[in-house]
Write a protein that holds these residues in place. Structure first.
Motif, PDB file in Angstrom:
ATOM      1  N   VAL A  66       0.828  -1.088  -0.012  1.00  0.00           N
ATOM      2  CA  VAL A  66      -0.717   0.056   0.094  1.00  0.00           C
ATOM      3  C   VAL A  66       1.146   1.204  -0.178  1.00  0.00           C
ATOM      4  N   LYS A  67       2.194   1.210   0.981  1.00  0.00           N
ATOM      5  CA  LYS A  67       2.960   2.263   0.729  1.00  0.00           C
ATOM      6  C   LYS A  67       3.315   2.681  -1.094  1.00  0.00           C
ATOM      7  N   MET A  68       3.760   1.719  -1.422  1.00  0.00           N
ATOM      8  CA  MET A  68       4.162   1.754  -2.821  1.00  0.00           C
ATOM      9  C   MET A  68       2.811   1.988  -3.347  1.00  0.00           C
ATOM     10  N   GLY A  69       1.675   1.953  -3.674  1.00  0.00           N
ATOM     11  CA  GLY A  69       0.743   2.214  -4.478  1.00  0.00           C
ATOM     12  C   GLY A  69       0.422   4.050  -4.322  1.00  0.00           C
ATOM     13  N   THR A  70       0.928   4.163  -2.667  1.00  0.00           N
ATOM     14  CA  THR A  70       1.200   5.726  -3.212  1.00  0.00           C
ATOM     15  C   THR A  70       2.194   6.301  -3.157  1.00  0.00           C
ATOM     16  N   ASP A  71       2.923   6.075  -2.885  1.00  0.00           N
ATOM     17  CA  ASP A  71       3.891   6.331  -3.413  1.00  0.00           C
ATOM     18  C   ASP A  71       4.373   6.892  -5.163  1.00  0.00           C
ATOM     19  N   HIS A 185      15.712   7.709   5.309  1.00  0.00           N
ATOM     20  CA  HIS A 185      16.529   7.301   4.338  1.00  0.00           C
ATOM     21  C   HIS A 185      15.670   7.830   3.031  1.00  0.00           C
ATOM     22  N   GLU A 186      14.090   8.190   3.593  1.00  0.00           N
ATOM     23  CA  GLU A 186      13.098   9.188   2.841  1.00  0.00           C
ATOM     24  C   GLU A 186      13.895  10.474   2.144  1.00  0.00           C
ATOM     25  N   ALA A 187      14.636  11.171   3.404  1.00  0.00           N
ATOM     26  CA  ALA A 187      14.431  12.446   2.732  1.00  0.00           C
ATOM     27  C   ALA A 187      15.843  12.159   1.765  1.00  0.00           C
ATOM     28  N   THR A 188      16.540  11.938   1.359  1.00  0.00           N
ATOM     29  CA  THR A 188      17.447  12.080   0.780  1.00  0.00           C
ATOM     30  C   THR A 188      17.051  11.041  -0.518  1.00  0.00           C
ATOM     31  N   GLN A 189      15.893  10.644  -0.591  1.00  0.00           N
ATOM     32  CA  GLN A 189      15.194  10.324  -2.095  1.00  0.00           C
ATOM     33  C   GLN A 189      13.613  11.209  -2.009  1.00  0.00           C
ATOM     34  N   SER A 239      25.897  17.769  -0.077  1.00  0.00           N
ATOM     35  CA  SER A 239      26.518  18.037  -0.972  1.00  0.00           C
ATOM     36  C   SER A 239      26.040  17.293  -2.303  1.00  0.00           C
ATOM     37  N   LYS A 240      25.643  16.332  -2.283  1.00  0.00           N
ATOM     38  CA  LYS A 240      24.799  15.859  -3.769  1.00  0.00           C
ATOM     39  C   LYS A 240      23.626  16.961  -4.656  1.00  0.00           C
ATOM     40  N   ALA A 241      23.694  17.474  -2.988  1.00  0.00           N
ATOM     41  CA  ALA A 241      22.205  18.325  -3.824  1.00  0.00           C
ATOM     42  C   ALA A 241      22.241  19.461  -4.389  1.00  0.00           C
TER      43      ALA A 241
END
Length: 245
Positions: A66-71, A185-189, A239-241
């Motif tokens: 269900v998380k994959m669906g909302t994402d 983890h989500e913040a880096t995505q 740095s990446k951003a």
């Protein structure tokens, strides 16, 4: 708990992939992206419970789908009706709906009425928070980053909080650790790269990192250590951003 590459994790990932992958959808929009780290965090959080392991795995499976669906729905871009990408956008919506519906099939098959009600409620709240977040980011020229973080954190931790509640996880610190893991983890995505350079945003991330490092040093938990080592460092993300912008 040495679970990062164990058989149970591999079986869960394989089942999620088999459930999520539809031949036509895969051909058009690509393979389903299974959030492996998210599954690992749920296993770490719930793996030591006295509850039936098969039931715990069922809920990890259903929650991930269900998380994959909302994402997936977030991948839909605003496109004009005559856009050549219209079919792909429509399939993306349908794929998200398909993933979200699979959780119901799995739980209904086991007569898990309370679980269906729980995850349906979380899905509703997550969608509301995502709409609020979208409004902040796209309708305001200079969004309040504190508000953005508030909604972002709510969305990222919603599934963790709900399952911890549902299974009556009594170790509040363990729940907080799991929430911090998924937030980092989500913040880096996130695609909102300008936030990665904002002082409020980076300070929030560093607070989470410091909390996890302290918790890890006190807990002496190999499973937690493995999860933390998988996280990109805050400074690296910044740095990446900066390089991308």
């Amino acid at each position: 708990m040495a679970f990062i590459h164990n058989e149970s994790l591999n079986q869960l990932i394989t089942q999620i992939q088999n459930d999520a992958n539809h031949k036509y959808v895969r051909k058009t929009i690509g393979e389903a992206e299974v959030p492996v780290f998210f599954v690992q965090v749920l296993q770490w959080l719930l793996g030591d419970l006295a509850a039936d392991k098969k039931r715990v795995d069922l809920y990890i499976l259903a929650t991930t789908l269900v998380k994959m669906g909302t994402d997936m729905h977030e991948r839909v871009a605003v496109a004009s009706p005559d856009s050549e990408n219209e079919q792909k956008q429509q399939l993306t919506v349908l794929a998200g709906d398909h993933y979200s519906s699979l959780f119901y099939r799995h739980l209904a098959g086991r007569h898990e009425t309370e679980g269906i009600r729980c995850l349906a409620g979380v899905t509703c709240r997550v969608n509301e928070w995502k709409m609020s977040l979208h409004s902040l980011l796209h309708d305001e020229e200079d969004p309040d980053v504190e508000k953005v973080w508030f909604y972002f954190e709510k969305i990222a931790t919603a599934w963790i909080t709900a399952l911890a509640d549902f299974f009556h996880v009594e170790e509040n610190l363990k729940v907080q650790i799991a929430e911090a893991l998924v937030v980092l983890h989500e913040a880096t995505q996130t695609a909102v790269s300008r936030l990665h350079q904002h002082e409020v945003w980076t300070n929030k991330l560093r607070e989470k990192e410091a909390f996890l490092q302290e918790a890890c040093s006190q807990a002496g938990d190999p499973g937690l250590t493995c999860l933390i080592h998988q996280l990109p460092k805050t400074d690296t993300a910044v740095s990446k951003a900066s390089d991308e912008s």
